[in-house]
Scaffold this motif. Structure first.
Motif, PDB file in Angstrom:
ATOM      1  N   UNK A  99       1.106  -1.055  -0.112  1.00 46.59           N
ATOM      2  CA  UNK A  99       0.176  -0.034  -0.253  1.00 46.59           C
ATOM      3  C   UNK A  99       1.010   0.978  -0.291  1.00 46.59           C
ATOM      4  N   UNK A 100       2.078   0.783   0.488  1.00 49.28           N
ATOM      5  CA  UNK A 100       2.429   2.226   0.876  1.00 49.28           C
ATOM      6  C   UNK A 100       3.621   2.613  -0.565  1.00 49.28           C
ATOM      7  N   UNK A 101       3.798   1.627  -1.420  1.00 45.42           N
ATOM      8  CA  UNK A 101       4.867   1.786  -2.335  1.00 45.42           C
ATOM      9  C   UNK A 101       3.342   2.578  -3.375  1.00 45.42           C
ATOM     10  N   UNK A 102       2.122   2.291  -3.734  1.00 47.70           N
ATOM     11  CA  UNK A 102       0.909   2.354  -4.287  1.00 47.70           C
ATOM     12  C   UNK A 102       1.300   3.540  -4.344  1.00 47.70           C
ATOM     13  N   UNK A 103       0.627   4.056  -2.823  1.00 45.84           N
ATOM     14  CA  UNK A 103       0.779   5.951  -2.474  1.00 45.84           C
ATOM     15  C   UNK A 103       1.900   7.005  -2.330  1.00 45.84           C
ATOM     16  N   UNK A 104       3.031   6.252  -2.740  1.00 44.36           N
ATOM     17  CA  UNK A 104       3.874   6.747  -3.272  1.00 44.36           C
ATOM     18  C   UNK A 104       4.194   7.110  -4.654  1.00 44.36           C
ATOM     19  N   UNK A 105       3.333   6.010  -5.369  1.00 47.56           N
ATOM     20  CA  UNK A 105       3.198   6.746  -6.200  1.00 47.56           C
ATOM     21  C   UNK A 105       2.407   7.563  -7.131  1.00 47.56           C
ATOM     22  N   UNK A 106       1.415   7.570  -6.142  1.00 49.05           N
ATOM     23  CA  UNK A 106      -0.068   8.958  -6.375  1.00 49.05           C
ATOM     24  C   UNK A 106       0.385   9.990  -5.627  1.00 49.05           C
ATOM     25  N   UNK A 107       1.195   9.784  -4.900  1.00 50.71           N
ATOM     26  CA  UNK A 107       2.604  11.441  -3.975  1.00 50.71           C
ATOM     27  C   UNK A 107       2.770  11.922  -4.980  1.00 50.71           C
ATOM     28  N   UNK A 108       3.651  10.971  -5.446  1.00 50.45           N
ATOM     29  CA  UNK A 108       4.924  11.513  -6.387  1.00 50.45           C
ATOM     30  C   UNK A 108       6.129  11.973  -4.965  1.00 50.45           C
ATOM     31  N   UNK A 109       6.872  13.261  -6.096  1.00 50.89           N
ATOM     32  CA  UNK A 109       7.791  13.704  -5.145  1.00 50.89           C
ATOM     33  C   UNK A 109       7.958  14.152  -4.153  1.00 50.89           C
ATOM     34  N   UNK A 110       6.741  14.500  -3.752  1.00 51.73           N
ATOM     35  CA  UNK A 110       6.238  14.632  -2.106  1.00 51.73           C
ATOM     36  C   UNK A 110       6.407  14.148  -1.033  1.00 51.73           C
ATOM     37  N   UNK A 111       6.766  12.602  -1.575  1.00 49.30           N
ATOM     38  CA  UNK A 111       7.120  11.188  -0.601  1.00 49.30           C
ATOM     39  C   UNK A 111       8.505  11.352  -0.326  1.00 49.30           C
ATOM     40  N   UNK A 112       8.931  11.972  -0.765  1.00 56.03           N
ATOM     41  CA  UNK A 112      10.505  11.247  -1.089  1.00 56.03           C
ATOM     42  C   UNK A 112      10.781  12.197   0.617  1.00 56.03           C
ATOM     43  N   UNK A 113      10.495  13.134   0.468  1.00 51.96           N
ATOM     44  CA  UNK A 113      11.176  13.943   2.047  1.00 51.96           C
ATOM     45  C   UNK A 113      10.897  13.023   3.262  1.00 51.96           C
ATOM     46  N   UNK A 114       9.122  12.715   3.445  1.00 50.52           N
ATOM     47  CA  UNK A 114       9.046  11.510   4.912  1.00 50.52           C
ATOM     48  C   UNK A 114       9.306  10.449   4.781  1.00 50.52           C
ATOM     49  N   UNK A 115       9.323   9.877   3.499  1.00 49.78           N
ATOM     50  CA  UNK A 115      10.147   8.396   3.495  1.00 49.78           C
ATOM     51  C   UNK A 115      11.246   8.301   3.269  1.00 49.78           C
ATOM     52  N   UNK A 116      12.285   8.835   3.629  1.00 46.01           N
ATOM     53  CA  UNK A 116      13.528   9.322   3.648  1.00 46.01           C
ATOM     54  C   UNK A 116      13.803   9.624   5.046  1.00 46.01           C
ATOM     55  N   UNK A 117      12.586  10.665   5.949  1.00 41.46           N
ATOM     56  CA  UNK A 117      13.130  10.711   7.279  1.00 41.46           C
ATOM     57  C   UNK A 117      12.740   9.540   7.961  1.00 41.46           C
ATOM     58  N   UNK A 118      11.580   8.386   7.551  1.00 44.45           N
ATOM     59  CA  UNK A 118      10.668   7.131   8.493  1.00 44.45           C
ATOM     60  C   UNK A 118      12.538   6.192   7.714  1.00 44.45           C
TER      61      UNK A 118
END
Length: 122
Positions: A99-118
């Motif tokens: 699900x997270x992979x799917x949501x990251x694709x939907x969110x796009x570039x804005x998902x990079x920073x939160x995912x990197x922090x995670x």
């Protein structure tokens, strides 16, 4: 969080507690706003549901995924944060990672920073 009685969730969010069937994350999700009448006004209640560890007192976590998907359709940036919070609780849940992979694709570039922090937070 403690177990919550399903009656403590306001309509229309309470409908998600009764859903059982999940489409795989790579398939098209139902339109939660259209099917269940959810709007951005329901986001606080959807967030509460998505972070509730056990609202029904059962081992079924489909309600959580439905809640997270509904948030995704209403507010993409809020969704990525909620999904990442759930990954802290359910680290070994393969469905949640998909699900997270799917949501990251939907969110796009804005998902990079939160995912990197995670990923940096051990």
């Amino acid at each position: 969080m403690a177990m919550t009685d399903s009656r403590s969730y306001q309509a229309p969010v309470d409908q998600l507690l009764r859903l059982e069937d999940l489409t795989p994350s790579q398939e098209e999700w139902p339109s939660y706003p259209t099917c269940y009448g959810l709007t951005t006004a329901d986001l606080p209640e959807l967030m509460r549901l998505s972070l509730d560890e056990d609202p029904l007192g059962v081992e079924n976590y489909e309600w959580m995924i439905h809640g997270l998907r509904a948030v995704t359709q209403l507010d993409l940036t809020m969704a990525i944060d909620l999904y990442l919070q759930q990954l802290h609780l359910f680290v070994g849940d393969d469905l949640l990672w998909e699900e997270v992979a799917q949501v990251c694709r939907l969110v796009g570039e804005a998902a990079i920073e939160p995912c990197a922090r995670f990923l940096q937070n051990t």
